[in-house]
Each structure stands twice: as C-alpha cells, then as structure tokens.
Scaffold this active site. Sequence first.
Site, mmCIF file in Angstrom:
data_model
loop_
_atom_site.group_PDB
_atom_site.id
_atom_site.type_symbol
_atom_site.label_atom_id
_atom_site.label_comp_id
_atom_site.label_asym_id
_atom_site.label_seq_id
_atom_site.Cartn_x
_atom_site.Cartn_y
_atom_site.Cartn_z
ATOM 1 N N ASN A 7 0.852 -1.189 0.000
ATOM 2 C CA ASN A 7 0.000 0.000 0.000
ATOM 3 C C ASN A 7 0.896 1.250 0.000
ATOM 4 O OD1 ASN A 7 -1.473 2.218 1.021
ATOM 5 N ND2 ASN A 7 -3.073 0.830 1.717
ATOM 6 N N ASP A 9 -0.147 4.459 -0.197
ATOM 7 C CA ASP A 9 -0.881 5.683 0.157
ATOM 8 C C ASP A 9 -0.001 6.729 0.840
ATOM 9 O OD1 ASP A 9 -3.353 4.868 -0.751
ATOM 10 O OD2 ASP A 9 -3.922 3.963 1.148
ATOM 11 N N HIS A 10 0.868 6.259 1.745
ATOM 12 C CA HIS A 10 1.581 7.238 2.558
ATOM 13 C C HIS A 10 2.721 7.936 1.822
ATOM 14 C CE1 HIS A 10 -1.150 6.638 5.627
ATOM 15 N NE2 HIS A 10 -0.810 5.385 5.859
ATOM 16 N N ARG A 18 3.444 18.897 1.525
ATOM 17 C CA ARG A 18 4.057 20.110 0.970
ATOM 18 C C ARG A 18 3.339 20.638 -0.271
ATOM 19 N NH1 ARG A 18 9.315 22.082 2.428
ATOM 20 N NH2 ARG A 18 9.192 21.960 4.682
ATOM 21 N N HIS A 43 -5.817 3.456 -1.373
ATOM 22 C CA HIS A 43 -7.158 3.736 -0.841
ATOM 23 C C HIS A 43 -7.541 5.154 -1.259
ATOM 24 C CE1 HIS A 43 -9.895 3.765 3.009
ATOM 25 N NE2 HIS A 43 -10.529 4.149 1.927
ATOM 26 N N ARG A 45 -9.691 7.896 -0.670
ATOM 27 C CA ARG A 45 -10.633 8.311 0.374
ATOM 28 C C ARG A 45 -11.479 9.472 -0.099
ATOM 29 N NH1 ARG A 45 -10.408 7.153 5.792
ATOM 30 N NH2 ARG A 45 -8.971 5.490 6.284
ATOM 31 N N ARG A 49 -7.085 12.377 1.276
ATOM 32 C CA ARG A 49 -5.965 12.776 2.128
ATOM 33 C C ARG A 49 -4.637 12.156 1.689
ATOM 34 N NH1 ARG A 49 -7.214 9.220 7.516
ATOM 35 N NH2 ARG A 49 -9.261 10.119 7.299
ATOM 36 N N HIS A 50 -4.693 11.065 0.923
ATOM 37 C CA HIS A 50 -3.419 10.553 0.399
ATOM 38 C C HIS A 50 -3.485 10.377 -1.122
ATOM 39 C CE1 HIS A 50 -5.528 7.059 2.028
ATOM 40 N NE2 HIS A 50 -5.041 7.210 3.228
ATOM 41 N N GLU A 70 -8.742 0.222 -2.792
ATOM 42 C CA GLU A 70 -9.604 0.182 -1.609
ATOM 43 C C GLU A 70 -10.538 1.383 -1.661
ATOM 44 O OE1 GLU A 70 -7.030 0.429 1.708
ATOM 45 O OE2 GLU A 70 -6.057 -1.464 1.294
ATOM 46 N N THR A 101 -8.279 2.567 8.358
ATOM 47 C CA THR A 101 -9.489 1.744 8.344
ATOM 48 C C THR A 101 -9.574 0.961 9.645
ATOM 49 O OG1 THR A 101 -8.983 1.498 5.998
ATOM 50 C CG2 THR A 101 -10.799 0.187 6.867
ATOM 51 N N GLU A 152 -10.697 -10.120 2.382
ATOM 52 C CA GLU A 152 -9.456 -9.767 3.073
ATOM 53 C C GLU A 152 -9.778 -9.697 4.558
ATOM 54 O OE1 GLU A 152 -7.107 -6.543 1.532
ATOM 55 O OE2 GLU A 152 -6.101 -6.248 3.472
ATOM 56 N N HIS A 192 -3.587 -5.353 7.362
ATOM 57 C CA HIS A 192 -3.701 -4.276 8.351
ATOM 58 C C HIS A 192 -2.795 -4.540 9.548
ATOM 59 C CE1 HIS A 192 -5.220 -0.771 10.393
ATOM 60 N NE2 HIS A 192 -5.733 -0.428 9.231
ATOM 61 N N HIS A 215 1.738 0.556 6.140
ATOM 62 C CA HIS A 215 2.381 1.444 7.105
ATOM 63 C C HIS A 215 3.762 0.957 7.532
ATOM 64 C CE1 HIS A 215 2.902 3.586 10.970
ATOM 65 N NE2 HIS A 215 2.389 4.568 10.253
HETATM 66 N N1 PXP Z 1 -5.669 -3.756 3.708
HETATM 67 C C1 PXP Z 1 -6.692 -2.876 3.803
HETATM 68 C C2 PXP Z 1 -8.028 -3.290 3.291
HETATM 69 C C3 PXP Z 1 -6.485 -1.576 4.344
HETATM 70 O O1 PXP Z 1 -7.511 -0.722 4.431
HETATM 71 C C4 PXP Z 1 -5.184 -1.212 4.755
HETATM 72 C C5 PXP Z 1 -4.932 0.181 5.257
HETATM 73 O O2 PXP Z 1 -5.149 1.086 4.234
HETATM 74 C C6 PXP Z 1 -4.156 -2.163 4.615
HETATM 75 C C7 PXP Z 1 -4.429 -3.425 4.123
HETATM 76 C C8 PXP Z 1 -2.744 -1.840 5.010
HETATM 77 O O3 PXP Z 1 -2.703 -1.623 6.382
HETATM 78 P P1 PXP Z 1 -1.351 -1.102 7.041
HETATM 79 O O4 PXP Z 1 -1.079 0.247 6.459
HETATM 80 O O5 PXP Z 1 -1.652 -1.076 8.500
HETATM 81 O O6 PXP Z 1 -0.285 -2.107 6.678
#
Ligand code: PXP
Length: 249
Positions: A7, A9-10, A18, A43, A45, A49-50, A70, A101, A152, A192, A215
């Site tokens: 993922n 996103d971050h 910035r 994801h 949203r 936000r990301h 997502e 989430t 999932e 997650h 993350h």
């Molecule tokens: N799977 C799903 C469905 C999620 O919503 C997320 C968080 O966006 C993740 C996996 C990844 O979670 P993490 O960032 O805690 O590894």
Amino acid sequence: MIGLGVNIDHVATLRNARGGDEPDPLSAAVAVYQAGAEQLVCHLREDRRHIQDKDLYLLKQWGRLPLNLEMALTDEMERIALDVRPALITLVPERREERTTEGGLRITPEYAGRTKKFLAACRKHKIRLSLFLAPDPPAVESAIQLGVDQVELHTGEYANLFPSGSYQDELNRLIDASERLARSRIRLAAGHGLSTRNLRPVLRLPKLTEVNIGHSVLSNAVFVGLDRSVREIREILNAHLSETERTSF
Ligand code: PXP
C-alpha cells in the site's frame, strides 16, 4: 505462493504535506515492483488525504503491477472505480475522522443489496471484488452468500495485541474464518498492521493467497529505503514457501 500487495498511500500523504510532487507515488510503485511485490494497493478516500484521482489513473496507465483499489461503496467511488478499472477492488468501511481503516465491513441487508449490484457491474468490467472483514462468522457467511471473489481478513486487532498472550485468541479467530472461507471458492487475503515482526504466524492461515501491507513497509523505508523494506517482507514470504515445500515431502 503468497502474493505481496504494498500500500503506497503514505507516499502520497508525504507529498501532499508540501503540496508539490515529491515523493512521487509512481516512482514508489516502480521501486515496489522492482523489489518483488505482486500488487499495488491504494485507498482513494472521500477526503483525498493521500492518493488522489490523478495518481490512480497514472498507476493504472503504468500497468506493471495489478492495482488493488480500496474504497467505500459510494456513488462517487463506484463511478471512479468503474472508469479506472483496477484488477481488484476492496470494499472497506470509511469514516472521515478515523486515522486508518478501523474495522471490517458491517454487512447489513441494505449493504448486501448494494454490494450485489456493484459485484454485477464489476463482473461486467472484469474487475474482481474483495470485502474487508473482521474475522466474525456472520460477516464471513454474508460474503460467502454474496459470492464475492475475495475476502481480506482484517488483522489489525491481531497486530495490536501481538506479541502479548491474547494475540493467540485473535489468531484463532482468523484461522476459523479462513477455514470457513477455504470451504468456499473465495480467495483469502489478509492485511492491516502487519510487519516483519508479526507476519509469520499469519502465514499459517489456511489457503492464504495474499497479504497487503502499507504502514510498516513505509515506516521501515525511512531508515533502510523502500527497496530493502519491501524485500524484507518478501524474504519472510519466500522463507515460508520453502518451509511449506519442505514439510509437504
Ligand atoms: N488492507 C486494507 C483493506 C487496508 O484498508 C489497509 C490500510 O489502508 C491495509 C491493508 C494496510 O494496512 P497497514 O497500512 O496497517 O499495513
């Protein structure tokens, strides 16, 4: 073989801080691909936000890794998803005030009805549909009834408890849910809160085909770089594979 979805996103969260174009999610996607991941996860949203809409289109156009989008089941997201056509859509619950989430979907009769319609639209566009669920028997049963392509399982609670004593109870709940899903034709993913510390026990879930991690991969990347961070997870998955090959003789 258990596939790895990363993922990213971050990477976009940091860029948005910035308002410029660094770091670039597409460059992160290339690094994740070169390090051996099988899937990109984003994801989109409601508050953007990301990841943002333009990122999704660019990642889809790049196309070297299948995209797992997502999203919440809303009119706006349905429209965007059917236009972008990712390989996989994971429906997640979404609340504006949450940091991430926080739980699995609650499949009320109304939600099930809407999911059924969306599943038909996904099938038409050759998109697989996954539901993000806590390991609750009624939720798992609803997913089986709906006939979605994938579930999932939400490992957040397990990850929060690990490595204290009671994580084993949550792991058992995940194993029970997986066994129920293994008797259906639904693919199993997990995600997650997973990291190099807590991933190994989760790999025992029966018929697990995919883990999605964000993350911890990006946190570790701050210190060791994205390539090495993804490879560290990949190595755990590979070691598990050779372990199961050994024990199956
Ligand atoms: N799977 C799903 C469905 C999620 O919503 C997320 C968080 O966006 C993740 C996996 C990844 O979670 P993490 O960032 O805690 O590894």
